[in-house]
Each structure stands twice: as C-alpha cells, then as structure tokens.
Design a protein around this motif. Structure first.
Motif, PDB file in Angstrom:
ATOM      1  N   PRO A  26     -68.999   0.370  -9.730  1.00 50.82           N
ATOM      2  CA  PRO A  26     -68.670  -0.807 -10.537  1.00 50.82           C
ATOM      3  C   PRO A  26     -67.232  -0.736 -11.042  1.00 50.82           C
ATOM      4  O   PRO A  26     -66.728   0.344 -11.355  1.00 50.82           O
ATOM      5  CB  PRO A  26     -69.669  -0.730 -11.691  1.00 50.82           C
ATOM      6  CG  PRO A  26     -69.994   0.728 -11.816  1.00 50.82           C
ATOM      7  CD  PRO A  26     -69.941   1.277 -10.418  1.00 50.82           C
ATOM      8  N   ALA A  27     -66.593  -1.890 -11.120  1.00 51.08           N
ATOM      9  CA  ALA A  27     -65.218  -1.941 -11.632  1.00 51.08           C
ATOM     10  C   ALA A  27     -64.900  -3.367 -12.054  1.00 51.08           C
ATOM     11  O   ALA A  27     -65.450  -4.332 -11.507  1.00 51.08           O
ATOM     12  CB  ALA A  27     -64.222  -1.466 -10.585  1.00 51.08           C
ATOM     13  N   PHE A  28     -64.011  -3.485 -13.000  1.00 57.59           N
ATOM     14  CA  PHE A  28     -63.511  -4.781 -13.451  1.00 57.59           C
ATOM     15  C   PHE A  28     -62.241  -5.075 -12.673  1.00 57.59           C
ATOM     16  O   PHE A  28     -61.298  -4.278 -12.690  1.00 57.59           O
ATOM     17  CB  PHE A  28     -63.237  -4.749 -14.954  1.00 57.59           C
ATOM     18  CG  PHE A  28     -63.073  -6.102 -15.562  1.00 57.59           C
ATOM     19  CD1 PHE A  28     -64.135  -6.714 -16.203  1.00 57.59           C
ATOM     20  CD2 PHE A  28     -61.852  -6.761 -15.519  1.00 57.59           C
ATOM     21  CE1 PHE A  28     -63.992  -7.975 -16.780  1.00 57.59           C
ATOM     22  CE2 PHE A  28     -61.687  -8.018 -16.079  1.00 57.59           C
ATOM     23  CZ  PHE A  28     -62.767  -8.628 -16.718  1.00 57.59           C
ATOM     24  N   PHE A  29     -62.208  -6.200 -11.980  1.00 57.25           N
ATOM     25  CA  PHE A  29     -61.056  -6.567 -11.162  1.00 57.25           C
ATOM     26  C   PHE A  29     -60.162  -7.547 -11.909  1.00 57.25           C
ATOM     27  O   PHE A  29     -60.647  -8.517 -12.510  1.00 57.25           O
ATOM     28  CB  PHE A  29     -61.510  -7.194  -9.844  1.00 57.25           C
ATOM     29  CG  PHE A  29     -61.803  -6.193  -8.764  1.00 57.25           C
ATOM     30  CD1 PHE A  29     -60.996  -6.092  -7.639  1.00 57.25           C
ATOM     31  CD2 PHE A  29     -62.893  -5.341  -8.877  1.00 57.25           C
ATOM     32  CE1 PHE A  29     -61.267  -5.161  -6.654  1.00 57.25           C
ATOM     33  CE2 PHE A  29     -63.177  -4.406  -7.891  1.00 57.25           C
ATOM     34  CZ  PHE A  29     -62.356  -4.315  -6.774  1.00 57.25           C
ATOM     35  N   ILE A  30     -58.871  -7.282 -11.848  1.00 57.58           N
ATOM     36  CA  ILE A  30     -57.863  -8.191 -12.392  1.00 57.58           C
ATOM     37  C   ILE A  30     -56.932  -8.563 -11.242  1.00 57.58           C
ATOM     38  O   ILE A  30     -56.209  -7.709 -10.719  1.00 57.58           O
ATOM     39  CB  ILE A  30     -57.066  -7.542 -13.531  1.00 57.58           C
ATOM     40  CG1 ILE A  30     -58.000  -7.125 -14.675  1.00 57.58           C
ATOM     41  CG2 ILE A  30     -55.985  -8.491 -14.038  1.00 57.58           C
ATOM     42  CD1 ILE A  30     -57.337  -6.228 -15.705  1.00 57.58           C
ATOM     43  N   ARG A  31     -56.997  -9.826 -10.830  1.00 59.01           N
ATOM     44  CA  ARG A  31     -56.145 -10.294  -9.734  1.00 59.01           C
ATOM     45  C   ARG A  31     -54.941 -11.021 -10.317  1.00 59.01           C
ATOM     46  O   ARG A  31     -55.083 -12.060 -10.967  1.00 59.01           O
ATOM     47  CB  ARG A  31     -56.914 -11.219  -8.793  1.00 59.01           C
ATOM     48  CG  ARG A  31     -56.095 -11.569  -7.537  1.00 59.01           C
ATOM     49  CD  ARG A  31     -56.859 -12.487  -6.593  1.00 59.01           C
ATOM     50  NE  ARG A  31     -58.110 -11.919  -6.162  1.00 59.01           N
ATOM     51  CZ  ARG A  31     -58.258 -10.984  -5.221  1.00 59.01           C
ATOM     52  NH1 ARG A  31     -57.170 -10.505  -4.614  1.00 59.01           N
ATOM     53  NH2 ARG A  31     -59.450 -10.521  -4.890  1.00 59.01           N
ATOM     54  N   ILE A  32     -53.765 -10.466 -10.080  1.00 54.26           N
ATOM     55  CA  ILE A  32     -52.529 -11.013 -10.617  1.00 54.26           C
ATOM     56  C   ILE A  32     -51.869 -11.897  -9.562  1.00 54.26           C
ATOM     57  O   ILE A  32     -51.741 -11.514  -8.397  1.00 54.26           O
ATOM     58  CB  ILE A  32     -51.589  -9.884 -11.057  1.00 54.26           C
ATOM     59  CG1 ILE A  32     -52.266  -9.042 -12.151  1.00 54.26           C
ATOM     60  CG2 ILE A  32     -50.270 -10.453 -11.561  1.00 54.26           C
ATOM     61  CD1 ILE A  32     -51.464  -7.848 -12.602  1.00 54.26           C
ATOM     62  N   GLY A  33     -51.458 -13.089  -9.980  1.00 51.70           N
ATOM     63  CA  GLY A  33     -50.838 -14.027  -9.065  1.00 51.70           C
ATOM     64  C   GLY A  33     -49.396 -13.667  -8.759  1.00 51.70           C
ATOM     65  O   GLY A  33     -48.685 -13.089  -9.585  1.00 51.70           O
ATOM     66  N   GLY A  34     -48.978 -14.036  -7.569  1.00 51.20           N
ATOM     67  CA  GLY A  34     -47.610 -13.789  -7.135  1.00 51.20           C
ATOM     68  C   GLY A  34     -47.557 -12.805  -5.979  1.00 51.20           C
ATOM     69  O   GLY A  34     -48.015 -11.673  -6.118  1.00 51.20           O
ATOM     70  N   CYS A  35     -47.026 -13.239  -4.846  1.00 52.48           N
ATOM     71  CA  CYS A  35     -46.852 -12.341  -3.697  1.00 52.48           C
ATOM     72  C   CYS A  35     -45.825 -12.952  -2.761  1.00 52.48           C
ATOM     73  O   CYS A  35     -45.879 -14.149  -2.459  1.00 52.48           O
ATOM     74  CB  CYS A  35     -48.170 -12.133  -2.955  1.00 52.48           C
ATOM     75  SG  CYS A  35     -48.049 -10.910  -1.616  1.00 52.48           S
ATOM     76  N   ASP A  36     -44.891 -12.120  -2.308  1.00 47.40           N
ATOM     77  CA  ASP A  36     -43.895 -12.589  -1.342  1.00 47.40           C
ATOM     78  C   ASP A  36     -43.983 -11.809  -0.030  1.00 47.40           C
ATOM     79  O   ASP A  36     -43.072 -11.850   0.794  1.00 47.40           O
ATOM     80  CB  ASP A  36     -42.486 -12.479  -1.931  1.00 47.40           C
ATOM     81  CG  ASP A  36     -42.136 -11.062  -2.379  1.00 47.40           C
ATOM     82  OD1 ASP A  36     -42.953 -10.143  -2.179  1.00 47.40           O
ATOM     83  OD2 ASP A  36     -41.031 -10.872  -2.942  1.00 47.40           O
TER      84      ASP A  36
END
Length: 202
Positions: A26-36
């Motif tokens: 189990p884990a808490f996911f944090i998806r951060i926006g922004g990718c080049d």
C-alpha cells in the motif's frame, strides 16, 4: 514555487503499488503535473501541462496523506523533479512517512528519499550523477531495440541497483515474449508488470 512550498498536483490517492520492487504494497500516490519529456506512449499525457493542475500547499498535501493509513508515499508525474521537492519530503518524513519517487532522472534530484525508481527515457536521458541514487532501474520496453538500450543504462547504476524491464502497456502482448527470453538470458534483470491495471485499481 521555487522553494517547493506549492506544487501543481494532478491527483492524490491511496492505493496498492502496481509496478517494480514495491509491487503489492500500500502507498499514497501524489501525481505532480508538468512534464517536458514527451514519451509518445505515455499513459498520463494529461499530466504534461502543469497549468491544468491546481497549485497546492505542501501542508495541504501532507494533510491528505495523513487522513489515510499510508506509511509510504510515491511521488510521480509527469516529471516530479522539475520542482524542488525538499519541503514536501522533509514534511512527510517528519511524520515518519517513507518517501519514494519515480523519475526519468532528467533533472537534478531534490528531496530526501527512501527509494528512487529511475526510469530513463530516450527523449531526455538521465543526468549522469543521478544513476548512483537509483534503488531500481525500470526501463519501459516498447520494442526490441529498448532491450539493448536498457543494458546501456544498467552499466551506469550501482551493483546493488535492482533492474526491471516493463512492457509498455499497449504493446504488452507483442513484446512480453521477447522480454521473457531476454531475462532468461540475462538473469540480473526482472520483469515488472503493471499489476494495478490487471486488478483495476488506480
């Protein structure tokens, strides 16, 4: 934003890890926006434009994590190392929450990490100094040429770094036999499957 006090968060959720070394935990996911980086097979292209995602205070992010029973957090993207992650990881670790990241390694590493998954991309290869920090090297395999490309990166990481080959989801049935044969001939490698997609969880 330069100080890492606010981050463009696309989504946050508590789930079961589906890939790599920590699969099944189990884990808490944090998806951060922004990718080049711009991988043509990326399955979260909606993360690329950071302007589409709300700027969120680090304390608010950590408060969401605290509402769950998670004892580890996975920071992913997008490409999370576009941003300074020192404050986020420091705050999480002050609450005894382990910090994991998945990154292409194309940017300098900031933050305090318990586990780094280095997933190199052809469009923007890792910085040379980042190979030494990888707990695991996870290469996405879209075609057979990616197997030789994976070996080029394997020689750059530490001896104890775990090596994973993961079939690109849309090509999994086509490419998996080649990955299986490769791993049987190169037993330092392991196979990573996107198990979360098979059991239909985030």
């Amino acid at each position: 934003m330069d100080a890492g006090e606010i981050l463009p968060v696309m989504e946050m959720f508590y789930t079961i890890q589906g890939e790599g070394y920590h699969t099944g935990k189990p884990a808490f996911f944090i998806r951060i926006g922004g990718c080049d980086i711009g991988c043509h097979w990326c399955d979260v292209k909606e993360s690329w434009n950071a302007n589409l995602h709300p700027l969120t205070q680090v304390n608010d992010i950590v408060n969401e994590v605290s509402k769950s029973s998670a004892n580890s957090v996975v920071i992913t993207g997008g490409e999370p190392l576009i941003y300074n992650l020192e404050m986020l990881t420091k705050t999480l670790k002050s609450k005894n929450i382990a910090t994991f990241i998945e990154t292409s390694g194309a940017y300098p590493i900031t933050g305090q990490w318990d586990w780094i998954c280095l997933s190199p991309k052809k469009n923007s290869p890792p910085l040379e100094e980042n190979y030494q920090y990888a707990g695991e090297l996870k290469v996405i395999v879209h075609n057979k040429n990616d197997l030789a490309w994976a070996q080029q990166h394997a020689v750059k990481v530490k001896k104890e770094t775990l090596l994973y080959l993961q079939p690109e989801w849309s090509k999994r049935e086509e490419i998996l036999p080649a990955i299986i044969d490769f791993v049987k001939s190169n037993p330092l490698w392991r196979i990573s499957i996107q198990s979360h997609k098979y059991i239909n969880i985030p």
